[in-house]
Design a protein around this motif. Structure first.
Motif, PDB file in Angstrom:
ATOM      1  N   UNK A  45      -5.691  15.097  -8.854  1.00 11.58           N
ATOM      2  CA  UNK A  45      -6.848  14.555  -9.555  1.00 11.58           C
ATOM      3  C   UNK A  45      -8.133  14.967  -8.848  1.00 11.58           C
ATOM      4  N   UNK A  46      -9.218  15.056  -9.590  1.00 12.17           N
ATOM      5  CA  UNK A  46     -10.539  15.305  -9.023  1.00 12.17           C
ATOM      6  C   UNK A  46     -11.404  14.064  -9.216  1.00 12.17           C
ATOM      7  N   UNK A  47     -11.958  13.551  -8.135  1.00 17.89           N
ATOM      8  CA  UNK A  47     -12.837  12.385  -8.224  1.00 17.89           C
ATOM      9  C   UNK A  47     -13.632  12.258  -6.939  1.00 17.89           C
ATOM     10  N   UNK A  48     -14.840  11.718  -7.041  1.00 14.92           N
ATOM     11  CA  UNK A  48     -15.680  11.466  -5.879  1.00 14.92           C
ATOM     12  C   UNK A  48     -15.520  10.021  -5.434  1.00 14.92           C
ATOM     13  N   UNK A  55     -10.057   8.311   2.991  1.00 13.85           N
ATOM     14  CA  UNK A  55      -8.751   8.292   3.646  1.00 13.85           C
ATOM     15  C   UNK A  55      -8.115   6.903   3.643  1.00 13.85           C
ATOM     16  N   UNK A  56      -8.894   5.882   3.378  1.00 16.67           N
ATOM     17  CA  UNK A  56      -8.354   4.523   3.337  1.00 16.67           C
ATOM     18  C   UNK A  56      -8.517   3.883   1.962  1.00 16.67           C
ATOM     19  N   UNK A  57      -9.083   4.621   1.012  1.00 14.92           N
ATOM     20  CA  UNK A  57      -9.292   4.070  -0.329  1.00 14.92           C
ATOM     21  C   UNK A  57      -7.966   3.774  -1.011  1.00 14.92           C
ATOM     22  N   UNK A  58      -7.961   2.728  -1.799  1.00 16.69           N
ATOM     23  CA  UNK A  58      -6.760   2.364  -2.553  1.00 16.69           C
ATOM     24  C   UNK A  58      -6.561   3.345  -3.706  1.00 16.69           C
ATOM     25  N   UNK A  59      -5.380   3.928  -3.764  1.00 14.13           N
ATOM     26  CA  UNK A  59      -5.023   4.838  -4.856  1.00 14.13           C
ATOM     27  C   UNK A  59      -3.503   4.930  -4.904  1.00 14.13           C
ATOM     28  N   UNK A  60      -2.919   4.590  -6.020  1.00 10.97           N
ATOM     29  CA  UNK A  60      -1.467   4.633  -6.169  1.00 10.97           C
ATOM     30  C   UNK A  60      -1.133   4.682  -7.650  1.00 10.97           C
ATOM     31  N   UNK A  71       8.941   2.578  -9.719  1.00 13.88           N
ATOM     32  CA  UNK A  71       8.748   3.172  -8.397  1.00 13.88           C
ATOM     33  C   UNK A  71       7.257   3.280  -8.126  1.00 13.88           C
ATOM     34  N   UNK A  72       6.785   2.606  -7.091  1.00 10.46           N
ATOM     35  CA  UNK A  72       5.391   2.748  -6.704  1.00 10.46           C
ATOM     36  C   UNK A  72       5.236   4.001  -5.846  1.00 10.46           C
ATOM     37  N   UNK A  73       4.180   4.749  -6.103  1.00 12.63           N
ATOM     38  CA  UNK A  73       3.927   5.988  -5.379  1.00 12.63           C
ATOM     39  C   UNK A  73       2.497   5.960  -4.854  1.00 12.63           C
ATOM     40  N   UNK A  74       2.299   6.036  -3.543  1.00 16.49           N
ATOM     41  CA  UNK A  74       0.927   6.056  -3.011  1.00 16.49           C
ATOM     42  C   UNK A  74       0.263   7.400  -3.243  1.00 16.49           C
ATOM     43  N   UNK A  75      -1.056   7.363  -3.425  1.00 16.43           N
ATOM     44  CA  UNK A  75      -1.821   8.591  -3.501  1.00 16.43           C
ATOM     45  C   UNK A  75      -2.621   8.788  -2.232  1.00 16.43           C
ATOM     46  N   UNK A  76      -3.187   9.971  -2.054  1.00 21.95           N
ATOM     47  CA  UNK A  76      -3.971  10.232  -0.849  1.00 21.95           C
ATOM     48  C   UNK A  76      -5.047  11.261  -1.145  1.00 21.95           C
ATOM     49  N   UNK A  77      -6.079  11.202  -0.340  1.00 20.25           N
ATOM     50  CA  UNK A  77      -7.203  12.133  -0.436  1.00 20.25           C
ATOM     51  C   UNK A  77      -6.824  13.440   0.235  1.00 20.25           C
ATOM     52  N   UNK A  78      -7.165  14.557  -0.431  1.00 19.22           N
ATOM     53  CA  UNK A  78      -6.774  15.873   0.068  1.00 19.22           C
ATOM     54  C   UNK A  78      -7.971  16.748   0.395  1.00 19.22           C
ATOM     55  N   UNK A 100      -3.629   3.228 -10.281  1.00 24.26           N
ATOM     56  CA  UNK A 100      -4.467   2.091  -9.915  1.00 24.26           C
ATOM     57  C   UNK A 100      -5.321   2.506  -8.725  1.00 24.26           C
ATOM     58  N   UNK A 101      -6.631   2.252  -8.818  1.00 27.62           N
ATOM     59  CA  UNK A 101      -7.516   2.641  -7.724  1.00 27.62           C
ATOM     60  C   UNK A 101      -8.810   1.861  -7.795  1.00 27.62           C
ATOM     61  N   UNK A 102      -9.409   1.665  -6.631  1.00 28.27           N
ATOM     62  CA  UNK A 102     -10.748   1.080  -6.573  1.00 28.27           C
ATOM     63  C   UNK A 102     -11.806   2.085  -7.001  1.00 28.27           C
ATOM     64  N   UNK A 103     -11.438   3.364  -7.091  1.00 25.24           N
ATOM     65  CA  UNK A 103     -12.334   4.419  -7.553  1.00 25.24           C
ATOM     66  C   UNK A 103     -12.133   4.584  -9.053  1.00 25.24           C
ATOM     67  N   UNK A 104     -13.182   4.373  -9.811  1.00 25.26           N
ATOM     68  CA  UNK A 104     -13.070   4.304 -11.262  1.00 25.26           C
ATOM     69  C   UNK A 104     -12.419   5.545 -11.865  1.00 25.26           C
TER      70      UNK A 104
END
Length: 538
Positions: A45-48, A55-60, A71-78, A100-104
């Motif tokens: 995904x692309x997002x600001x 690196x600590x933002x919620x994204x899954x 199955x829950x799968x965590x996401x991460x910033x790349x 699900x993420x705190x980043x819209x």
């Protein structure tokens, strides 16, 4: 500012010089997105991120199988506004997912993935079977005969090659071809504290210690900046872990190492937690992953038991794929066996067989893994000698572990630490070459005789060492100095039993004959090579 959202998918497809997978990307808009069972899928995904650390933002995401299982799968910033959901599945069928993420721009995104049948050589992650808790298995029930190879600096071998991993692939091919199926490795190591061989100065291409431009955080080891992680470091590590998975080699990943001069942030600091959690998020989807908190976790006066407790709790909370967890510290594993999935020990004792047998007897519901037994086979450089460097002696110590019913690790001084000779058999003629082939023979033996079915029976050892499958098959490991063994317990059934020998140095099996009912049983390689006496009920 308007946030532009794009999605791209990186898909594992099975193709390479050895018929294994490479990461390939496919547009999110494709009508059919699929991945094979136990392969790894990166959804990009692309997002600001505006007011939060990426690196600590919620994204899954929650992936829901057609049968309803989730199955829950965590996401991460790349890096560079790039975000990844890294997914793999142990179940075939159709999945839908929602993020699900705190980043819209990352929240409430939906998609579909189809999981198809696994490759014939992919058996899934490494697990412990409740019905046989002292042995390792793959997820599909296939026994996993763990035979490990230590290579701490593997992350650095092709780090600066942006186009590929030719050296890494060459070394991994050697490792795989010679029977090893797990690499004990560090996420990052900096340098060794002991004196280095002067001969290394003549061959700087073999020296990987003290990198000034490789670091998991910003800055470098000499001038660290703990405010953020270095995405490029982890992108390069991805390539190595992925190639290992493609070659069906497990990564026994030590998240920390205390004695390799790494400038780690303070324990339990925000930077420490950011690093630790990020490693777990980024690599848990790989079925070839095995976690280790730290090499020699309670040595060197840094970490204490409470810190290790906390790290294990963080893994258990954040690893949605439930990969196996251990700690490279026998004292810790021994005091808190309920916190680890298998017991790691580091035992150099002269009576290593007895020590390993004691551990196997004490921990009846855990596999035992002697991760370091003091045997460090010699190389062109003196890197770290331990107590044993002779190749046959190091091999013998591995067999002594196995015949006590525990798993073991191989060390070669030309690859285990800051020195990596990725192509040892192409080196000058006067360079000492490793005896990798000894372990190819070892793996061959335990493919013929399932290690998971064999139990040590020390009361029937005599002057050898006994593994048996309910006495139907008996293996007796004999040192080459052993003139011969009576093995009276076998001769009681001599009319029903066969006799065969296995040469541990050449991999040769002798012809199978009937078991004689009198006289000593003498190896055909007595005085020349350790051997295994094999006797089967006819």
């Amino acid at each position: 500012m308007k946030v532009i959202f794009r999605t791209v998918v990186f898909l594992c497809i099975i193709v390479s010089t050895n018929g294994f997978a490479q990461l390939k990307k496919q547009n999110y808009s494709a009508k059919a997105i699929s991945v094979q069972k136990w392969e790894v899928l990166d959804i990009n995904f692309q997002a600001k991120s505006k007011n939060t650390s990426p690196f600590t933002a919620e994204f899954s995401a929650v992936f829901t199988h057609e049968n309803g299982k989730q199955q829950k799968v965590p996401g991460f910033f790349n890096g560079k506004n790039d975000w990844i959901l890294r997914f793999s599945s142990a179940a075939e069928g159709n999945y839908t997912y929602i993020t699900s993420s705190e980043i819209k721009a990352l929240n409430n995104k939906r998609g579909k993935v189809t999981v198809t049948a696994a490759q014939i050589n992919n058996h899934g992650g490494i697990v412990v079977n409740d019905d046989d808790p002292q042995h390792f298995y793959y997820e599909d029930g296939t026994p996993y005969f763990l035979l490990a190879f230590e290579c701490d600096w593997l992350y650095a071998l092709d780090y600066h090659n942006e186009k590929g991993l030719p050296k890494t692939e060459h070394l991994l091919n050697l490792i795989s071809e010679n029977g090893f199926n797990q690499i004990v490795m560090n996420v990052f190591s900096y340098d060794v504290s002991w004196q280095k061989d002067e001969k290394l100065k003549q061959y700087p291409e073999h020296e990987f210690g003290g990198p000034d431009d490789i670091f998991p955080f910003l800055g470098n080891n000499e001038n660290p900046d703990y405010s953020a992680l270095n995405p490029i470091f982890f992108q390069r590590l991805d390539r190595t872990i992925s190639m290992m998975h493609d070659k069906r080699i497990a990564s026994h990943l030590m998240i920390y190492v205390w004695n390799k001069l790494v400038a780690w942030p303070d324990m339990n600091s925000d930077a420490d937690n950011m690093y630790f959690d990020y490693v777990v998020k980024r690599y848990q989807a790989f079925p070839n992953m095995v976690w280790d908190i730290s090499k020699e976790a309670l040595y060197y006066g840094r970490a204490d038991e409470d810190y290790i407790h906390g790290r294990i709790e963080r893994i258990r909370e954040n690893d949605q794929f439930n990969r196996l967890v251990s700690v490279h510290d026998f004292k810790y594993c021994s005091n808190f066996p309920e916190k680890v999935d298998f017991i790691s020990t580091q035992n150099w004792s002269h009576n290593i067989y007895d020590k390993m047998l004691d551990a196997k007897t004490k921990f009846k519901d855990k596999p035992i893994f002697n991760i370091e037994h003091g045997g460090y086979e010699e190389s062109p450089y003196t890197v770290f000698t331990g107590d044993y460097i002779n190749a046959e002696t190091c091999l013998r110590r591995n067999y002594m572990c196995l015949f006590a019913g525990v798993y073991t690790t191989y060390y070669w001084q030309g690859a285990s630490w800051n020195v990596i000779i990725y192509n040892p058999f192409e080196q000058p003629e006067d360079f000492i070459k490793p005896k990798f082939e000894y372990f190819e023979h070892m793996q061959k033996l335990f493919k013929e005789f399932d290690f998971a079915k064999l139990k040590p029976t020390p009361w029937q050892n005599g002057s050898a060492y006994n593994l048996t499958d309910n006495n139907e098959t008996v293996l007796l490991y004999m040192h080459k100095e052993n003139y011969g063994i009576d093995a009276a317990f076998l001769k009681k059934e001599s009319s029903k039993r066969s006799l065969q020998w296995f040469n541990t140095l050449t991999g040769e099996f002798s012809q199978t004959i009937g078991l004689p009912n009198s006289g000593k049983l003498i190896s055909p390689w007595q005085g020349k090579a350790d051997a295994v006496l094999i006797s089967r009920l006819k």
